[in-house]
Scaffold this motif. Structure first.
Motif, PDB file in Angstrom:
ATOM      1  N   GLU A 115       0.913  -1.188  -0.160  1.00 36.17           N
ATOM      2  CA  GLU A 115      -0.015   0.208   0.040  1.00 36.17           C
ATOM      3  C   GLU A 115       0.662   1.287   0.030  1.00 36.17           C
ATOM      4  O   GLU A 115       0.589   2.297  -0.715  1.00 36.17           O
ATOM      5  CB  GLU A 115      -1.037  -0.022   1.144  1.00 36.17           C
ATOM      6  CG  GLU A 115      -1.891  -1.113   1.228  1.00 36.17           C
ATOM      7  CD  GLU A 115      -2.848  -1.070   2.380  1.00 36.17           C
ATOM      8  OE1 GLU A 115      -3.294  -0.084   2.847  1.00 36.17           O
ATOM      9  OE2 GLU A 115      -3.069  -2.327   3.109  1.00 36.17           O
ATOM     10  N   ASP A 116       2.003   1.290   1.124  1.00 36.37           N
ATOM     11  CA  ASP A 116       2.831   2.292   0.846  1.00 36.37           C
ATOM     12  C   ASP A 116       3.491   2.512  -0.465  1.00 36.37           C
ATOM     13  O   ASP A 116       3.545   3.747  -1.243  1.00 36.37           O
ATOM     14  CB  ASP A 116       4.237   2.083   1.735  1.00 36.37           C
ATOM     15  CG  ASP A 116       3.875   2.589   3.241  1.00 36.37           C
ATOM     16  OD1 ASP A 116       2.599   3.238   3.433  1.00 36.37           O
ATOM     17  OD2 ASP A 116       4.462   2.456   4.063  1.00 36.37           O
ATOM     18  N   GLU A 117       3.913   1.517  -1.323  1.00 38.38           N
ATOM     19  CA  GLU A 117       4.410   1.730  -2.450  1.00 38.38           C
ATOM     20  C   GLU A 117       3.439   2.068  -3.544  1.00 38.38           C
ATOM     21  O   GLU A 117       3.894   2.770  -4.470  1.00 38.38           O
ATOM     22  CB  GLU A 117       5.027   0.083  -3.044  1.00 38.38           C
ATOM     23  CG  GLU A 117       6.093  -0.169  -1.965  1.00 38.38           C
ATOM     24  CD  GLU A 117       6.718  -1.659  -2.596  1.00 38.38           C
ATOM     25  OE1 GLU A 117       5.800  -2.311  -3.444  1.00 38.38           O
ATOM     26  OE2 GLU A 117       7.674  -1.860  -2.182  1.00 38.38           O
TER      27      GLU A 117
ATOM     28  N   LEU B 182       1.316  10.779   4.028  1.00 39.02           N
ATOM     29  CA  LEU B 182       2.103  11.559   4.826  1.00 39.02           C
ATOM     30  C   LEU B 182       1.219  11.497   6.393  1.00 39.02           C
ATOM     31  O   LEU B 182       1.688  11.429   7.114  1.00 39.02           O
ATOM     32  CB  LEU B 182       2.386  12.920   4.253  1.00 39.02           C
ATOM     33  CG  LEU B 182       3.432  13.123   3.265  1.00 39.02           C
ATOM     34  CD1 LEU B 182       3.514  14.716   3.034  1.00 39.02           C
ATOM     35  CD2 LEU B 182       4.641  12.400   3.595  1.00 39.02           C
ATOM     36  N   THR B 183      -0.172  11.584   6.036  1.00 40.75           N
ATOM     37  CA  THR B 183      -1.052  11.354   7.091  1.00 40.75           C
ATOM     38  C   THR B 183      -0.866  10.221   7.788  1.00 40.75           C
ATOM     39  O   THR B 183      -0.984  10.178   8.867  1.00 40.75           O
ATOM     40  CB  THR B 183      -2.462  11.554   6.590  1.00 40.75           C
ATOM     41  OG1 THR B 183      -2.779  12.793   5.896  1.00 40.75           O
ATOM     42  CG2 THR B 183      -3.460  11.596   7.663  1.00 40.75           C
ATOM     43  N   GLN B 184      -0.465   9.046   6.904  1.00 39.96           N
ATOM     44  CA  GLN B 184      -0.370   7.562   7.819  1.00 39.96           C
ATOM     45  C   GLN B 184       0.776   7.732   8.727  1.00 39.96           C
ATOM     46  O   GLN B 184       0.591   6.952   9.670  1.00 39.96           O
ATOM     47  CB  GLN B 184      -0.052   6.727   6.364  1.00 39.96           C
ATOM     48  CG  GLN B 184       0.428   5.412   7.142  1.00 39.96           C
ATOM     49  CD  GLN B 184      -0.848   4.677   7.721  1.00 39.96           C
ATOM     50  OE1 GLN B 184      -1.897   4.857   7.536  1.00 39.96           O
ATOM     51  NE2 GLN B 184      -0.439   3.777   8.665  1.00 39.96           N
ATOM     52  N   TYR B 185       1.737   8.531   8.515  1.00 33.88           N
ATOM     53  CA  TYR B 185       2.807   8.557   9.665  1.00 33.88           C
ATOM     54  C   TYR B 185       2.958   9.623  10.295  1.00 33.88           C
ATOM     55  O   TYR B 185       3.788   9.874  11.103  1.00 33.88           O
ATOM     56  CB  TYR B 185       4.006   8.592   8.774  1.00 33.88           C
ATOM     57  CG  TYR B 185       4.395   7.016   7.962  1.00 33.88           C
ATOM     58  CD1 TYR B 185       4.806   6.029   8.689  1.00 33.88           C
ATOM     59  CD2 TYR B 185       4.078   6.910   6.533  1.00 33.88           C
ATOM     60  CE1 TYR B 185       5.050   4.806   8.312  1.00 33.88           C
ATOM     61  CE2 TYR B 185       4.297   5.546   6.049  1.00 33.88           C
ATOM     62  CZ  TYR B 185       4.552   4.523   6.843  1.00 33.88           C
ATOM     63  OH  TYR B 185       5.077   3.452   6.114  1.00 33.88           O
TER      64      TYR B 185
ATOM     65  N   SER C  73      12.448   1.730   2.849  1.00 38.10           N
ATOM     66  CA  SER C  73      11.098   1.940   3.221  1.00 38.10           C
ATOM     67  C   SER C  73      10.514   3.270   3.262  1.00 38.10           C
ATOM     68  O   SER C  73      11.430   4.141   3.802  1.00 38.10           O
ATOM     69  CB  SER C  73      10.595   1.247   4.495  1.00 38.10           C
ATOM     70  OG  SER C  73      10.901   1.521   5.571  1.00 38.10           O
ATOM     71  N   VAL C  74       9.511   3.611   3.315  1.00 35.54           N
ATOM     72  CA  VAL C  74       8.928   4.807   3.524  1.00 35.54           C
ATOM     73  C   VAL C  74       9.180   5.346   4.698  1.00 35.54           C
ATOM     74  O   VAL C  74       9.717   6.678   5.157  1.00 35.54           O
ATOM     75  CB  VAL C  74       7.242   5.260   3.148  1.00 35.54           C
ATOM     76  CG1 VAL C  74       6.922   6.558   3.677  1.00 35.54           C
ATOM     77  CG2 VAL C  74       7.203   4.886   1.634  1.00 35.54           C
TER      78      VAL C  74
END
Length: 276
Positions: free
Chosen positions: A5-7, A25-28, A69-70
């Motif tokens: 999903e990140d990718e 960006l909201t995810q993290y 990774s992100v």
């Protein structure tokens, strides 16, 4: 969020999908904010770190090639801003403050706590915060990245620029320090969980190394035999396990709504600027 999903979000964001960038960006946000709070020990500094991290990520998004990774990429950026904050406030006293929300200890319990247990949870949560805050920054960041944020040792090495052996060495020292601070509160009644008795191995250090894959099977077998026959060492290992569970259960604090809106506006503004 799963790696795939990140990718997917990353590819879409790099292709110009603003909604994908916002979602990525909201995810993290909360994790980076938590890391900033625990590294900087100041909520205002942590807000600055979060904002600077996400703005920097938005500006350099097209230069990120996915070699890491992100999350590793974002923690690397956040760490650099935390270091800048620390240098600017090198003589400022550290303030230990607990984030609002559920006690991290509560997540490690299998049943609803009674009033006495709630009090014990608060005391243990406060002591965990105090122990992490008391770590020197070079040890604190390793513990936070590995045991609170859940990065692998190799990812922590990438974020910090250290070798994997150096990361693990600092990690073991940080774990033992935190465990020693918590031991008087988490040991079973009547059990002594201080320094190893004469003739006993360093079971706490061995367990930490085992968790990082550094102990061979024969040593593991010998350690298990010793623990079965030594209640004191078994209690010491259990106290380390609980300390690590508490670290992993540390809640992510909510990002203040005004800051969220500022982040959204700032990122939109950055995306509206013509390419350099």
């Amino acid at each position: 969020m799963a790696k795939g999903e990140d990718e997917g979000l990353l590819e879409a964001a790099q292709a110009g999908d603003r909604a994908a960038l916002d979602a990525l960006l909201t995810q993290y946000q909360r994790q980076i904010y938590r890391f900033g709070i625990k590294m900087c020990r100041d909520s205002e500094d942590a807000q600055d770190v979060l904002q600077e991290t996400l703005f920097a990520a938005a500006r350099t998004l097209h230069g990120f090639r996915g070699a890491s990774s992100v999350s590793t990429w974002l923690y690397t950026i956040a760490r650099s801003f935390c270091i800048k904050k620390r240098r600017r406030s090198a003589f400022a006293p550290e303030v230990v403050s607990l984030e609002t929300g559920a006690s991290p200890v509560a997540a490690a319990r299998d049943h609803a706590p009674d009033p006495e247990r709630k009090l014990a949870d608060r005391e243990l949560g406060a002591e965990l915060e105090s122990a992490i805050a008391a770590l020197e920054p070079q040890y604190r960041e390793i513990l936070l990245l590995r045991d609170v944020e859940g990065l692998a040792a190799a990812e922590v090495a990438e974020v910090t620029g250290l070798s994997v052996p150096a990361v693990k060495s600092r990690l073991h020292r940080a774990r033992v320090f935190v465990r020693d601070r918590l031991a008087p509160l988490v040991g079973p009644a009547g059990a002594q969980v201080g320094a190893a008795a004469p003739g006993c191995p360093d079971v706490v250090g061995l367990l930490s190394r085992h968790l990082e894959g550094e102990i061979d099977p024969n040593t593991c077998t010998e350690m298990e035999k010793h623990l079965a026959a030594c209640p004191r060492c078994e209690a010491a290992c259990e106290s380390l396990k609980l300390a690590l569970r508490l670290c992993g259960a540390t809640p992510s604090p909510d990002v203040p709504e005004p800051l969220k809106e500022s982040l959204r506006q700032g990122i939109r503004s950055l995306l509206a600027q013509p390419p350099a």
